[in-house]
Design a protein around this motif. Structure first.
Motif, PDB file in Angstrom:
ATOM      1  N   ASP A 238      10.714 -13.572 -30.868  1.00 28.58           N
ATOM      2  CA  ASP A 238      10.989 -13.961 -29.512  1.00 28.58           C
ATOM      3  C   ASP A 238       9.892 -14.376 -28.587  1.00 28.58           C
ATOM      4  OD1 ASP A 238      13.678 -12.784 -29.833  1.00 28.58           O
ATOM      5  OD2 ASP A 238      13.095 -10.802 -29.377  1.00 28.58           O
ATOM      6  N   ILE A 239       8.623 -13.697 -29.037  1.00 25.38           N
ATOM      7  CA  ILE A 239       7.308 -14.230 -28.232  1.00 25.38           C
ATOM      8  C   ILE A 239       6.909 -15.590 -28.577  1.00 25.38           C
ATOM      9  CG2 ILE A 239       4.815 -13.505 -27.960  1.00 25.38           C
ATOM     10  CD1 ILE A 239       5.713 -10.770 -28.659  1.00 25.38           C
ATOM     11  N   LEU A 240       6.926 -16.066 -29.899  1.00 26.58           N
ATOM     12  CA  LEU A 240       6.717 -17.277 -30.516  1.00 26.58           C
ATOM     13  C   LEU A 240       7.610 -18.262 -29.819  1.00 26.58           C
ATOM     14  CD1 LEU A 240       5.849 -16.553 -34.235  1.00 26.58           C
ATOM     15  CD2 LEU A 240       4.263 -16.528 -32.326  1.00 26.58           C
ATOM     16  N   LYS A 241       8.786 -18.095 -29.739  1.00 25.81           N
ATOM     17  CA  LYS A 241       9.838 -18.921 -29.077  1.00 25.81           C
ATOM     18  C   LYS A 241       9.340 -19.234 -27.762  1.00 25.81           C
ATOM     19  CE  LYS A 241      14.644 -19.679 -28.242  1.00 25.81           C
ATOM     20  NZ  LYS A 241      16.219 -19.177 -28.496  1.00 25.81           N
ATOM     21  N   GLU A 242       9.013 -18.198 -26.720  1.00 27.51           N
ATOM     22  CA  GLU A 242       8.907 -18.362 -25.276  1.00 27.51           C
ATOM     23  C   GLU A 242       7.468 -19.220 -25.384  1.00 27.51           C
ATOM     24  OE1 GLU A 242      10.222 -17.606 -22.470  1.00 27.51           O
ATOM     25  OE2 GLU A 242      12.272 -16.992 -23.561  1.00 27.51           O
ATOM     26  N   LEU A 243       6.498 -18.935 -26.123  1.00 27.70           N
ATOM     27  CA  LEU A 243       5.127 -19.624 -26.048  1.00 27.70           C
ATOM     28  C   LEU A 243       5.169 -20.767 -26.950  1.00 27.70           C
ATOM     29  CD1 LEU A 243       3.162 -16.308 -26.361  1.00 27.70           C
ATOM     30  CD2 LEU A 243       3.345 -17.752 -24.354  1.00 27.70           C
ATOM     31  N   SER A 244       6.179 -21.203 -27.473  1.00 27.01           N
ATOM     32  CA  SER A 244       6.316 -22.345 -28.367  1.00 27.01           C
ATOM     33  C   SER A 244       4.791 -22.270 -29.427  1.00 27.01           C
ATOM     34  CB  SER A 244       6.118 -23.809 -27.482  1.00 27.01           C
ATOM     35  OG  SER A 244       7.216 -24.074 -26.933  1.00 27.01           O
ATOM     36  N   LEU A 245       4.717 -21.229 -29.855  1.00 28.50           N
ATOM     37  CA  LEU A 245       3.529 -20.881 -30.823  1.00 28.50           C
ATOM     38  C   LEU A 245       4.208 -20.921 -32.309  1.00 28.50           C
ATOM     39  CD1 LEU A 245       1.044 -18.480 -29.254  1.00 28.50           C
ATOM     40  CD2 LEU A 245       0.554 -20.929 -29.574  1.00 28.50           C
ATOM     41  N   SER A 246       3.209 -21.023 -33.216  1.00 27.59           N
ATOM     42  CA  SER A 246       3.256 -20.703 -34.638  1.00 27.59           C
ATOM     43  C   SER A 246       2.890 -19.269 -34.882  1.00 27.59           C
ATOM     44  CB  SER A 246       2.590 -21.649 -35.539  1.00 27.59           C
ATOM     45  OG  SER A 246       1.270 -21.532 -35.439  1.00 27.59           O
ATOM     46  N   LYS A 247       3.458 -18.673 -36.062  1.00 29.67           N
ATOM     47  CA  LYS A 247       2.752 -17.481 -36.484  1.00 29.67           C
ATOM     48  C   LYS A 247       1.519 -17.388 -36.643  1.00 29.67           C
ATOM     49  CE  LYS A 247       7.054 -14.815 -38.071  1.00 29.67           C
ATOM     50  NZ  LYS A 247       7.521 -14.206 -39.026  1.00 29.67           N
ATOM     51  N   GLY A 248       1.048 -18.398 -37.327  1.00 26.97           N
ATOM     52  CA  GLY A 248      -0.401 -18.514 -37.634  1.00 26.97           C
ATOM     53  C   GLY A 248      -1.265 -18.539 -36.348  1.00 26.97           C
ATOM     54  N   ALA A 249      -0.677 -19.080 -35.293  1.00 24.14           N
ATOM     55  CA  ALA A 249      -1.436 -19.293 -33.851  1.00 24.14           C
ATOM     56  C   ALA A 249      -1.346 -17.801 -33.491  1.00 24.14           C
ATOM     57  CB  ALA A 249      -0.861 -20.053 -32.984  1.00 24.14           C
ATOM     58  N   PHE A 250      -0.369 -17.171 -33.475  1.00 25.40           N
ATOM     59  CA  PHE A 250      -0.457 -15.771 -32.917  1.00 25.40           C
ATOM     60  C   PHE A 250      -1.228 -14.694 -33.818  1.00 25.40           C
ATOM     61  CE2 PHE A 250       1.172 -11.665 -32.843  1.00 25.40           C
ATOM     62  CZ  PHE A 250       1.331 -11.116 -31.465  1.00 25.40           C
ATOM     63  N   TYR A 251      -1.299 -14.739 -35.093  1.00 26.53           N
ATOM     64  CA  TYR A 251      -1.954 -13.988 -35.602  1.00 26.53           C
ATOM     65  C   TYR A 251      -3.597 -14.424 -35.702  1.00 26.53           C
ATOM     66  CZ  TYR A 251       2.201 -11.397 -37.220  1.00 26.53           C
ATOM     67  OH  TYR A 251       3.019 -10.647 -37.244  1.00 26.53           O
ATOM     68  N   TYR A 252      -3.948 -15.573 -35.061  1.00 27.19           N
ATOM     69  CA  TYR A 252      -5.240 -15.932 -35.278  1.00 27.19           C
ATOM     70  C   TYR A 252      -5.920 -14.991 -34.005  1.00 27.19           C
ATOM     71  CZ  TYR A 252      -9.462 -18.706 -33.729  1.00 27.19           C
ATOM     72  OH  TYR A 252     -10.705 -19.202 -33.457  1.00 27.19           O
ATOM     73  N   HIS A 253      -5.057 -14.783 -33.108  1.00 25.73           N
ATOM     74  CA  HIS A 253      -5.527 -13.800 -31.778  1.00 25.73           C
ATOM     75  C   HIS A 253      -5.228 -12.329 -32.040  1.00 25.73           C
ATOM     76  CE1 HIS A 253      -6.362 -17.644 -29.596  1.00 25.73           C
ATOM     77  NE2 HIS A 253      -5.385 -18.167 -29.880  1.00 25.73           N
ATOM     78  N   PHE A 254      -4.150 -12.108 -32.629  1.00 21.04           N
ATOM     79  CA  PHE A 254      -3.955 -10.676 -32.818  1.00 21.04           C
ATOM     80  C   PHE A 254      -3.499 -10.291 -34.146  1.00 21.04           C
ATOM     81  CE2 PHE A 254      -2.868 -12.391 -28.447  1.00 21.04           C
ATOM     82  CZ  PHE A 254      -3.525 -11.603 -27.569  1.00 21.04           C
ATOM     83  N   GLN A 255      -3.573  -9.121 -34.463  1.00 26.43           N
ATOM     84  CA  GLN A 255      -3.205  -8.575 -35.889  1.00 26.43           C
ATOM     85  C   GLN A 255      -2.025  -8.207 -35.903  1.00 26.43           C
ATOM     86  OE1 GLN A 255      -6.085  -5.410 -36.654  1.00 26.43           O
ATOM     87  NE2 GLN A 255      -7.985  -6.671 -36.470  1.00 26.43           N
TER      88      GLN A 255
END
Length: 204
Positions: free
Chosen positions: A34-51
């Motif tokens: 849900d978060i990735l969809k709202e932000l148009s981010l990949s999982k890799g980009a998310f986990y780059y910033h947060f564990q």
């Protein structure tokens, strides 16, 4: 843009959108997808910033929720001469903000304290710490009011603080489903009477 500034801007955008989603749907009903969809981010980009989602939420607490509670409910009464007037104006302004928020899903701190209670001790501690800071601020303000002659010395500052916090959190919950303008008006009417009853009687 400097890489560090760009990273900070990205994290702030992620946290702001994450808080919006968690506030609306709840932490456990909001998925990483849900978060990735709202932000148009990949999982890799998310986990780059947060564990993890939990790590992401803790960053939201530290950077956004603390600031929201502090700016709305703590800072406005700090250093004010008459604590009772300061608390009245603080609640009035906070409720007015909520009243005009078409996406009001309740008091953000109260919502999350309830959601995480008994489910995640680590996050619950972060949230309780914010509550404690708010409580201590109210108690300190009332204690100063005793010294300055605005409230009687026998006043139970801890009891009053607990009552004010619980009543504010309660009205915010009721305002979600009810007529928030009407509820806010009646709550403030009663709160003014309560605070007035605490004041030192001054001889004219």
């Amino acid at each position: 843009m400097d890489k560090n500034l760009k990273r900070m801007a990205t994290m702030h955008r992620m946290q702001a959108k994450g808080l919006e989603l968690f506030y609306k749907k709840g932490f456990y009903n909001t998925s990483i997808d849900d978060i990735l969809k709202e932000l148009s981010l990949s999982k890799g980009a998310f986990y780059y910033h947060f564990q993890s989602k939990e790590d992401f939420f803790i960053s939201i607490i530290q950077n956004l929720i603390v600031r929201k509670v502090y700016s709305m409910l703590i800072e406005p009464i700090e250093g004010e001469s008459d604590p009772l007037v300061a608390i009245e104006h603080c609640f009035e302004n906070a409720l007015s903000t909520a009243e005009h928020n078409e996406f009001d899903y309740g008091f953000v701190l109260g919502n999350f304290i309830n959601e995480f209670n008994g489910r995640n001790d680590e996050i619950s501690k972060y949230l309780r710490d914010i509550y404690k800071v708010w409580e201590v601020n109210l108690v300190t303000t009332l204690q100063k009011g005793k010294t300055d002659g605005f409230v009687p010395r026998h006043l139970d500052s801890e009891g009053v603080a607990a009552y004010l916090i619980s009543s504010y959190m309660g009205i915010r919950m009721l305002m979600v489903e009810g007529n928030n303008k009407n509820l806010s008006y009646h709550f403030m009417q009663q709160t003014r009477q309560y605070l007035k009853s605490l004041a030192v009687t001054r001889l004219v």
